[in-house]
Design a protein around this motif. Structure first.
Motif, PDB file in Angstrom:
ATOM      1  N   ASP A 113       0.854  -1.183   0.000  1.00  0.00           N
ATOM      2  CA  ASP A 113       0.000   0.000   0.000  1.00  0.00           C
ATOM      3  C   ASP A 113       0.893   1.237   0.000  1.00  0.00           C
ATOM      4  N   ALA A 114       0.345   2.388   0.269  1.00  0.00           N
ATOM      5  CA  ALA A 114       1.099   3.634   0.160  1.00  0.00           C
ATOM      6  C   ALA A 114       2.242   3.756   1.165  1.00  0.00           C
ATOM      7  N   MET A 115       2.184   3.023   2.265  1.00  0.00           N
ATOM      8  CA  MET A 115       3.173   3.187   3.323  1.00  0.00           C
ATOM      9  C   MET A 115       4.032   1.956   3.598  1.00  0.00           C
ATOM     10  N   PHE A 116       3.477   0.759   3.408  1.00  0.00           N
ATOM     11  CA  PHE A 116       4.180  -0.467   3.776  1.00  0.00           C
ATOM     12  C   PHE A 116       3.942  -1.571   2.761  1.00  0.00           C
ATOM     13  N   THR A 117       4.825  -2.532   2.758  1.00  0.00           N
ATOM     14  CA  THR A 117       4.618  -3.795   2.064  1.00  0.00           C
ATOM     15  C   THR A 117       4.533  -4.864   3.142  1.00  0.00           C
ATOM     16  N   SER A 118       3.497  -5.681   3.066  1.00  0.00           N
ATOM     17  CA  SER A 118       3.336  -6.796   4.005  1.00  0.00           C
ATOM     18  C   SER A 118       3.616  -8.088   3.268  1.00  0.00           C
ATOM     19  N   ILE A 119       4.252  -9.006   3.979  1.00  0.00           N
ATOM     20  CA  ILE A 119       4.616 -10.301   3.409  1.00  0.00           C
ATOM     21  C   ILE A 119       4.374 -11.367   4.462  1.00  0.00           C
ATOM     22  N   GLU A 120       3.915 -12.536   4.018  1.00  0.00           N
ATOM     23  CA  GLU A 120       3.569 -13.607   4.958  1.00  0.00           C
ATOM     24  C   GLU A 120       4.331 -14.879   4.635  1.00  0.00           C
ATOM     25  N   GLY A 121       4.835 -15.531   5.672  1.00  0.00           N
ATOM     26  CA  GLY A 121       5.540 -16.799   5.499  1.00  0.00           C
ATOM     27  C   GLY A 121       6.251 -17.182   6.776  1.00  0.00           C
ATOM     28  N   GLU A 122       7.148 -18.121   6.663  1.00  0.00           N
ATOM     29  CA  GLU A 122       7.941 -18.558   7.813  1.00  0.00           C
ATOM     30  C   GLU A 122       9.064 -17.556   8.070  1.00  0.00           C
ATOM     31  N   TRP A 123       9.528 -17.515   9.318  1.00  0.00           N
ATOM     32  CA  TRP A 123      10.520 -16.534   9.766  1.00  0.00           C
ATOM     33  C   TRP A 123      11.690 -16.377   8.796  1.00  0.00           C
ATOM     34  N   ASP A 124      12.398 -17.472   8.532  1.00  0.00           N
ATOM     35  CA  ASP A 124      13.616 -17.404   7.720  1.00  0.00           C
ATOM     36  C   ASP A 124      13.342 -16.921   6.296  1.00  0.00           C
ATOM     37  N   GLU A 125      12.251 -17.402   5.697  1.00  0.00           N
ATOM     38  CA  GLU A 125      11.980 -16.997   4.323  1.00  0.00           C
ATOM     39  C   GLU A 125      11.544 -15.540   4.236  1.00  0.00           C
ATOM     40  N   VAL A 126      10.748 -15.081   5.202  1.00  0.00           N
ATOM     41  CA  VAL A 126      10.308 -13.682   5.205  1.00  0.00           C
ATOM     42  C   VAL A 126      11.502 -12.753   5.447  1.00  0.00           C
ATOM     43  N   MET A 127      12.338 -13.083   6.418  1.00  0.00           N
ATOM     44  CA  MET A 127      13.477 -12.218   6.721  1.00  0.00           C
ATOM     45  C   MET A 127      14.493 -12.198   5.580  1.00  0.00           C
ATOM     46  N   ASP A 128      14.618 -13.310   4.862  1.00  0.00           N
ATOM     47  CA  ASP A 128      15.492 -13.325   3.694  1.00  0.00           C
ATOM     48  C   ASP A 128      14.975 -12.364   2.629  1.00  0.00           C
ATOM     49  N   VAL A 129      13.668 -12.347   2.416  1.00  0.00           N
ATOM     50  CA  VAL A 129      13.082 -11.438   1.430  1.00  0.00           C
ATOM     51  C   VAL A 129      13.260  -9.988   1.868  1.00  0.00           C
ATOM     52  N   VAL A 130      13.047  -9.711   3.142  1.00  0.00           N
ATOM     53  CA  VAL A 130      13.238  -8.344   3.646  1.00  0.00           C
ATOM     54  C   VAL A 130      14.688  -7.912   3.437  1.00  0.00           C
ATOM     55  N   LYS A 131      15.624  -8.787   3.729  1.00  0.00           N
ATOM     56  CA  LYS A 131      17.041  -8.458   3.538  1.00  0.00           C
ATOM     57  C   LYS A 131      17.339  -8.155   2.074  1.00  0.00           C
ATOM     58  N   ARG A 132      16.843  -8.998   1.189  1.00  0.00           N
ATOM     59  CA  ARG A 132      17.097  -8.780  -0.233  1.00  0.00           C
ATOM     60  C   ARG A 132      16.396  -7.527  -0.751  1.00  0.00           C
ATOM     61  N   ALA A 133      15.231  -7.214  -0.197  1.00  0.00           N
ATOM     62  CA  ALA A 133      14.529  -5.981  -0.579  1.00  0.00           C
ATOM     63  C   ALA A 133      15.321  -4.753  -0.128  1.00  0.00           C
ATOM     64  N   CYS A 134      15.904  -4.821   1.048  1.00  0.00           N
ATOM     65  CA  CYS A 134      16.753  -3.725   1.528  1.00  0.00           C
ATOM     66  C   CYS A 134      17.966  -3.549   0.628  1.00  0.00           C
ATOM     67  N   GLU A 135      18.565  -4.646   0.228  1.00  0.00           N
ATOM     68  CA  GLU A 135      19.727  -4.579  -0.667  1.00  0.00           C
ATOM     69  C   GLU A 135      19.334  -3.970  -2.015  1.00  0.00           C
ATOM     70  N   ALA A 136      18.170  -4.348  -2.518  1.00  0.00           N
ATOM     71  CA  ALA A 136      17.707  -3.819  -3.807  1.00  0.00           C
ATOM     72  C   ALA A 136      17.413  -2.328  -3.717  1.00  0.00           C
ATOM     73  N   ALA A 137      16.723  -1.916  -2.657  1.00  0.00           N
ATOM     74  CA  ALA A 137      16.386  -0.499  -2.493  1.00  0.00           C
ATOM     75  C   ALA A 137      17.632   0.328  -2.256  1.00  0.00           C
ATOM     76  N   GLY A 138      18.628  -0.262  -1.627  1.00  0.00           N
ATOM     77  CA  GLY A 138      19.838   0.475  -1.269  1.00  0.00           C
ATOM     78  C   GLY A 138      20.938   0.445  -2.296  1.00  0.00           C
ATOM     79  N   ALA A 139      20.700  -0.211  -3.423  1.00  0.00           N
ATOM     80  CA  ALA A 139      21.732  -0.270  -4.458  1.00  0.00           C
ATOM     81  C   ALA A 139      22.106   1.156  -4.871  1.00  0.00           C
ATOM     82  N   GLY A 140      23.376   1.493  -4.703  1.00  0.00           N
ATOM     83  CA  GLY A 140      23.853   2.826  -5.057  1.00  0.00           C
ATOM     84  C   GLY A 140      23.714   3.851  -3.946  1.00  0.00           C
ATOM     85  N   ALA A 141      23.152   3.442  -2.828  1.00  0.00           N
ATOM     86  CA  ALA A 141      23.006   4.351  -1.685  1.00  0.00           C
ATOM     87  C   ALA A 141      23.970   3.920  -0.589  1.00  0.00           C
ATOM     88  N   GLY A 142      24.440   4.864   0.178  1.00  0.00           N
ATOM     89  CA  GLY A 142      25.342   4.537   1.269  1.00  0.00           C
ATOM     90  C   GLY A 142      24.626   4.144   2.546  1.00  0.00           C
TER      91      GLY A 142
END
Length: 100
Positions: free
Chosen positions: A37-66
């Motif tokens: 939605d306009a403020m957040f992305t929600s994702i559902e699954g098991e702990w390890d798989e969800v946190m892996d996706v969050v980590k990869r999303a952070c890496e993708a959003a941060g590409a080129g940023a310090g």
């Protein structure tokens, strides 16, 4: 578990839409149930798989940023599935019946 998160690169200027889109792309390609939605992305699954996706999303959003900003909220409830839709459906039922 359901995780709602918001990720944004820092130090790249005011417009972050393209970077956020890359993070959302990672979430959608994960195959896990999700909603953006306009403020957040929600994702559902098991702990390890969800946190892996969050980590990869952070890496993708941060590409080129310090630096990257992450806001995360988790509903950790073992054994519950389809929480993304069932929690909303419960609230809608209360609204439809006028129950308090």
């Amino acid at each position: 578990m359901i995780v709602a998160f918001s990720v944004s690169p820092m130090g790249t200027g005011e417009s972050v839409g393209a970077a956020v889109a890359e993070a959302v792309r990672v979430v959608r390609e994960s195959g896990l149930p999700n909603h953006t939605d306009a403020m957040f992305t929600s994702i559902e699954g098991e702990w390890d798989e969800v946190m892996d996706v969050v980590k990869r999303a952070c890496e993708a959003a941060g590409a080129g940023a310090g630096r990257v900003s992450l806001v995360l909220k988790a509903d950790i409830r073992p054994g519950v599935t389809d929480g993304l839709t069932s929690k909303v459906a419960t609230v809608e039922r209360f609204l439809d019946t006028g129950a308090h």
